[in-house]
Design a protein around this motif. Structure first.
Motif, PDB file in Angstrom:
ATOM      1  N   PRO A   1      15.418  21.203  -1.828  1.00  0.00           N
ATOM      2  CA  PRO A   1      16.608  19.778  -1.369  1.00  0.00           C
ATOM      3  C   PRO A   1      16.314  20.100  -0.172  1.00  0.00           C
ATOM      4  CG  PRO A   1      17.476  21.659  -3.245  1.00  0.00           C
ATOM      5  CD  PRO A   1      15.909  21.776  -2.332  1.00  0.00           C
ATOM      6  N   LEU A   2      16.204  20.742   0.549  1.00  0.00           N
ATOM      7  CA  LEU A   2      15.953  20.599   2.064  1.00  0.00           C
ATOM      8  C   LEU A   2      14.583  20.455   2.792  1.00  0.00           C
ATOM      9  CD1 LEU A   2      17.462  24.583   2.951  1.00  0.00           C
ATOM     10  CD2 LEU A   2      18.989  22.492   3.389  1.00  0.00           C
ATOM     11  N   LYS A   3      13.614  20.128   2.422  1.00  0.00           N
ATOM     12  CA  LYS A   3      12.528  20.029   2.393  1.00  0.00           C
ATOM     13  C   LYS A   3      12.385  18.125   1.913  1.00  0.00           C
ATOM     14  CE  LYS A   3       9.312  23.040   2.062  1.00  0.00           C
ATOM     15  NZ  LYS A   3       7.744  24.149   1.879  1.00  0.00           N
ATOM     16  N   VAL A   4      13.483  18.093   1.146  1.00  0.00           N
ATOM     17  CA  VAL A   4      13.081  16.438   0.867  1.00  0.00           C
ATOM     18  C   VAL A   4      13.740  15.375   2.459  1.00  0.00           C
ATOM     19  CG1 VAL A   4      14.449  14.533  -0.808  1.00  0.00           C
ATOM     20  CG2 VAL A   4      13.285  16.509  -1.267  1.00  0.00           C
TER      21      VAL A   4
ATOM     22  N   THR B   1       0.847   2.925   8.870  1.00  0.00           N
ATOM     23  CA  THR B   1      -0.647   1.680   8.013  1.00  0.00           C
ATOM     24  C   THR B   1      -0.208   1.736   6.380  1.00  0.00           C
ATOM     25  OG1 THR B   1      -2.352   2.823   8.930  1.00  0.00           O
ATOM     26  CG2 THR B   1      -2.787   1.088   8.232  1.00  0.00           C
ATOM     27  N   ALA B   2       0.393   1.781   5.757  1.00  0.00           N
ATOM     28  CA  ALA B   2       0.805   2.049   4.639  1.00  0.00           C
ATOM     29  C   ALA B   2       2.595   1.197   5.034  1.00  0.00           C
ATOM     30  CB  ALA B   2       1.372   3.238   4.026  1.00  0.00           C
ATOM     31  N   ASP B   3       3.049   0.888   3.325  1.00  0.00           N
ATOM     32  CA  ASP B   3       4.266   0.451   3.482  1.00  0.00           C
ATOM     33  C   ASP B   3       5.312   1.518   1.941  1.00  0.00           C
ATOM     34  OD1 ASP B   3       3.871  -2.897   3.657  1.00  0.00           O
ATOM     35  OD2 ASP B   3       1.719  -1.863   2.443  1.00  0.00           O
ATOM     36  N   GLY B   4       4.771   3.025   1.672  1.00  0.00           N
ATOM     37  CA  GLY B   4       5.497   3.145   1.138  1.00  0.00           C
ATOM     38  C   GLY B   4       4.666   5.104   0.608  1.00  0.00           C
ATOM     39  N   VAL B   5       5.768   5.984   0.419  1.00  0.00           N
ATOM     40  CA  VAL B   5       4.516   6.871  -0.063  1.00  0.00           C
ATOM     41  C   VAL B   5       5.219   7.567  -1.223  1.00  0.00           C
ATOM     42  CG1 VAL B   5       6.591   7.949   1.047  1.00  0.00           C
ATOM     43  CG2 VAL B   5       4.855   9.509   0.825  1.00  0.00           C
ATOM     44  N   ILE B   6       4.364   8.339  -2.043  1.00  0.00           N
ATOM     45  CA  ILE B   6       4.869   8.763  -3.125  1.00  0.00           C
ATOM     46  C   ILE B   6       4.513  10.319  -2.614  1.00  0.00           C
ATOM     47  CG2 ILE B   6       3.574   8.975  -5.811  1.00  0.00           C
ATOM     48  CD1 ILE B   6       2.444   6.362  -5.397  1.00  0.00           C
ATOM     49  N   VAL B   7       5.239  11.153  -3.026  1.00  0.00           N
ATOM     50  CA  VAL B   7       5.767  12.546  -1.926  1.00  0.00           C
ATOM     51  C   VAL B   7       5.809  13.374  -3.355  1.00  0.00           C
ATOM     52  CG1 VAL B   7       7.751  12.425  -1.393  1.00  0.00           C
ATOM     53  CG2 VAL B   7       6.427  14.099  -0.904  1.00  0.00           C
ATOM     54  N   ALA B   8       5.351  14.830  -3.325  1.00  0.00           N
ATOM     55  CA  ALA B   8       5.498  15.828  -4.004  1.00  0.00           C
ATOM     56  C   ALA B   8       4.858  17.733  -3.638  1.00  0.00           C
ATOM     57  CB  ALA B   8       4.303  15.845  -5.954  1.00  0.00           C
ATOM     58  N   SER B   9       4.223  17.856  -4.021  1.00  0.00           N
ATOM     59  CA  SER B   9       3.496  19.271  -3.086  1.00  0.00           C
ATOM     60  C   SER B   9       4.468  19.709  -1.954  1.00  0.00           C
ATOM     61  CB  SER B   9       1.931  18.982  -2.616  1.00  0.00           C
ATOM     62  OG  SER B   9       1.164  18.048  -3.721  1.00  0.00           O
ATOM     63  N   SER B  10       4.555  18.272  -1.062  1.00  0.00           N
ATOM     64  CA  SER B  10       5.084  19.324   0.176  1.00  0.00           C
ATOM     65  C   SER B  10       6.521  19.001   0.520  1.00  0.00           C
ATOM     66  CB  SER B  10       5.024  18.667   1.689  1.00  0.00           C
ATOM     67  OG  SER B  10       5.591  17.185   1.620  1.00  0.00           O
ATOM     68  N   LEU B  11       6.924  19.127  -1.236  1.00  0.00           N
ATOM     69  CA  LEU B  11       8.643  19.197  -1.151  1.00  0.00           C
ATOM     70  C   LEU B  11       9.012  20.669  -2.020  1.00  0.00           C
ATOM     71  CD1 LEU B  11       9.412  15.149  -2.018  1.00  0.00           C
ATOM     72  CD2 LEU B  11       9.434  16.903   0.669  1.00  0.00           C
TER      73      LEU B  11
ATOM     74  N   ILE C   1       0.670  -1.196   0.195  1.00  0.00           N
ATOM     75  CA  ILE C   1       0.054   0.343   0.112  1.00  0.00           C
ATOM     76  C   ILE C   1       0.952   1.226  -0.179  1.00  0.00           C
ATOM     77  CG2 ILE C   1      -1.422   1.492   1.532  1.00  0.00           C
ATOM     78  CD1 ILE C   1      -2.764  -0.961   2.610  1.00  0.00           C
ATOM     79  N   LEU C   2       0.826   2.307  -1.232  1.00  0.00           N
ATOM     80  CA  LEU C   2       1.055   3.715  -1.619  1.00  0.00           C
ATOM     81  C   LEU C   2       0.649   4.518  -0.846  1.00  0.00           C
ATOM     82  CD1 LEU C   2       3.246   2.491  -4.355  1.00  0.00           C
ATOM     83  CD2 LEU C   2       3.956   2.405  -2.194  1.00  0.00           C
ATOM     84  N   ILE C   3       1.356   6.051  -0.290  1.00  0.00           N
ATOM     85  CA  ILE C   3       0.590   6.973   0.029  1.00  0.00           C
ATOM     86  C   ILE C   3      -0.002   7.746  -1.073  1.00  0.00           C
ATOM     87  CG2 ILE C   3       0.226   8.707   1.602  1.00  0.00           C
ATOM     88  CD1 ILE C   3       1.017   6.797   3.542  1.00  0.00           C
ATOM     89  N   GLY C   4      -0.466   8.503  -1.994  1.00  0.00           N
ATOM     90  CA  GLY C   4      -0.254   8.952  -2.939  1.00  0.00           C
ATOM     91  C   GLY C   4      -0.409  10.474  -3.115  1.00  0.00           C
ATOM     92  N   SER C   5      -1.256  11.259  -2.279  1.00  0.00           N
ATOM     93  CA  SER C   5      -0.660  12.579  -2.191  1.00  0.00           C
ATOM     94  C   SER C   5      -0.954  12.482  -0.774  1.00  0.00           C
ATOM     95  CB  SER C   5      -2.079  13.060  -2.187  1.00  0.00           C
ATOM     96  OG  SER C   5      -3.344  12.309  -1.809  1.00  0.00           O
ATOM     97  N   GLY C   6      -0.783  13.800  -0.338  1.00  0.00           N
ATOM     98  CA  GLY C   6      -1.161  14.771   0.988  1.00  0.00           C
ATOM     99  C   GLY C   6       0.470  15.060   2.097  1.00  0.00           C
ATOM    100  N   ALA C   7       0.853  13.221   1.938  1.00  0.00           N
ATOM    101  CA  ALA C   7       2.015  13.321   2.813  1.00  0.00           C
ATOM    102  C   ALA C   7       3.241  14.715   2.816  1.00  0.00           C
ATOM    103  CB  ALA C   7       3.170  12.416   2.384  1.00  0.00           C
ATOM    104  N   THR C   8       3.395  14.954   4.437  1.00  0.00           N
ATOM    105  CA  THR C   8       4.228  15.986   5.225  1.00  0.00           C
ATOM    106  C   THR C   8       5.487  15.267   5.833  1.00  0.00           C
ATOM    107  OG1 THR C   8       2.970  16.578   6.332  1.00  0.00           O
ATOM    108  CG2 THR C   8       2.527  17.784   4.529  1.00  0.00           C
ATOM    109  N   TRP C   9       6.346  15.962   6.526  1.00  0.00           N
ATOM    110  CA  TRP C   9       7.187  15.586   7.126  1.00  0.00           C
ATOM    111  C   TRP C   9       6.440  15.684   8.913  1.00  0.00           C
ATOM    112  CZ3 TRP C   9       8.805  18.379  11.680  1.00  0.00           C
ATOM    113  CH2 TRP C   9       8.138  19.369  12.171  1.00  0.00           C
ATOM    114  N   GLU C  10       5.271  15.855   9.017  1.00  0.00           N
ATOM    115  CA  GLU C  10       4.906  16.273  10.157  1.00  0.00           C
ATOM    116  C   GLU C  10       4.096  15.058  10.104  1.00  0.00           C
ATOM    117  OE1 GLU C  10       4.687  20.926   9.313  1.00  0.00           O
ATOM    118  OE2 GLU C  10       4.545  19.171   7.873  1.00  0.00           O
ATOM    119  N   ASN C  11       3.281  14.590   9.127  1.00  0.00           N
ATOM    120  CA  ASN C  11       2.130  13.383   9.773  1.00  0.00           C
ATOM    121  C   ASN C  11       2.290  12.364   8.573  1.00  0.00           C
ATOM    122  OD1 ASN C  11       2.457  13.674   6.055  1.00  0.00           O
ATOM    123  ND2 ASN C  11      -0.060  15.204   6.235  1.00  0.00           N
ATOM    124  N   VAL C  12       3.652  12.069   8.114  1.00  0.00           N
ATOM    125  CA  VAL C  12       4.321  10.964   7.106  1.00  0.00           C
ATOM    126  C   VAL C  12       4.669   9.989   8.472  1.00  0.00           C
ATOM    127  CG1 VAL C  12       6.648  11.322   7.134  1.00  0.00           C
ATOM    128  CG2 VAL C  12       5.690   9.366   5.849  1.00  0.00           C
TER     129      VAL C  12
END
Length: 264
Positions: free
Chosen positions: A252-255, A230-240, A213-224
């Motif tokens: 790069p610092l946000k990454v 409950t997930a196996d991986g995460v796809i991240v864009a917006s918060s970076l 199961i991959l998280i597909g949206s909305g992941a941030t450093w606070e909530n991830v």
């Protein structure tokens, strides 16, 4: 499937490279060199920050077609992605928006990309492009014809869409895995930048068994950290993105901050 086979980790962080408008899209700027340079900058920033893989999308081609994209888009994406694969030592995946999984699979098969994302693999979704119908039967047969083992990560009740009929995440997740033969499933919120609920992740986990199961949206450093329980991986864009704006480049610092949050 075992995510280790692709990402060398069972809990991958997959950063997204949003391509600038491509040829024939409404906002195409006329210079593919600019698209390539921006993509290389984004991929390098993600790799330097410590992600485990990247996925490339024709994100700024909106408004999207609901069917097959223009051959110029396929050609441009193939060229850009191959450049990125030669630039960074990370697995690179493909998502041809809005739902051109056949083109994504064709590109992947030709250049050796190990995975693709499919927004609608099974069922019918009402979207801003109209009704999009999943074609798992055709896609899986096409993969066999290509002779590739490209992994198919499929969205369950994809964002920016509504299922026809009564949406039942548990049933849709189960059918995406068992009848659509997805290698992994993606759970998102209802729009870009909106995280999935813990309840939805738990429901998906109840039927996923050995399917990642991959998280597909909305992941941030606070909530991830909480989401990844409950997930196996995460796809991240917006918060970076710089200044939190989707149109900006990767920071790069946000990454690094995001990767540290996941690793902890």
């Amino acid at each position: 499937m075992d995510l280790n086979q692709i990402f060398q980790t069972s809990h991958p962080i997959i950063g997204v490279v949003h391509l600038l408008p491509l040829p024939t899209s409404p906002r195409w700027g006329g210079n593919l060199k600019t698209v390539i340079e921006r993509a290389e900058q984004e991929a390098a920033a993600l790799a330097a920050g410590g992600v485990d893989g990247i996925i490339v999308e024709n994100f700024f081609d909106a408004p999207f077609t609901k069917g097959q994209v223009d051959p110029a888009v396929v050609s441009a994406m193939t060229l850009v992605i191959e450049r990125l694969m030669n630039l960074i030592m990370l697995p690179v995946g493909i998502n041809v928006l809005r739902n051109d999984a056949h083109s994504a699979l064709a590109i992947a098969g030709c250049i050796g990309a190990p995975f693709i994302r499919v927004n609608v693999l099974t069922g019918v979704m009402a979207t801003d492009q109209g009704l999009i119908e999943g074609k798992a039967d055709e896609l899986l047969r096409y993969r066999r014809e290509l002779g590739t083992n490209t992994a198919i990560f499929a969205d369950v009740l994809v964002k920016h869409a509504r299922a026809l009929g009564t949406p039942d995440l548990k049933t849709v997740a189960q059918e995406t895995i068992e009848r659509g033969l997805a290698d992994g499933i993606i759970i998102s919120g209802n729009a870009t930048g909106v995280p999935p609920s813990l309840e939805d992740l738990t429901i998906a986990a109840s039927v996923a068994q050995n399917t990642p199961i991959l998280i597909g949206s909305g992941a941030t450093w606070e909530n991830v950290p909480e989401l990844m329980k409950t997930a196996d991986g995460v796809i991240v864009a917006s918060s970076l993105k710089r200044h939190g704006k989707i149109t900006e480049t990767i920071d790069p610092l946000k990454v690094s901050q995001f990767v540290d949050a996941v690793r902890r």
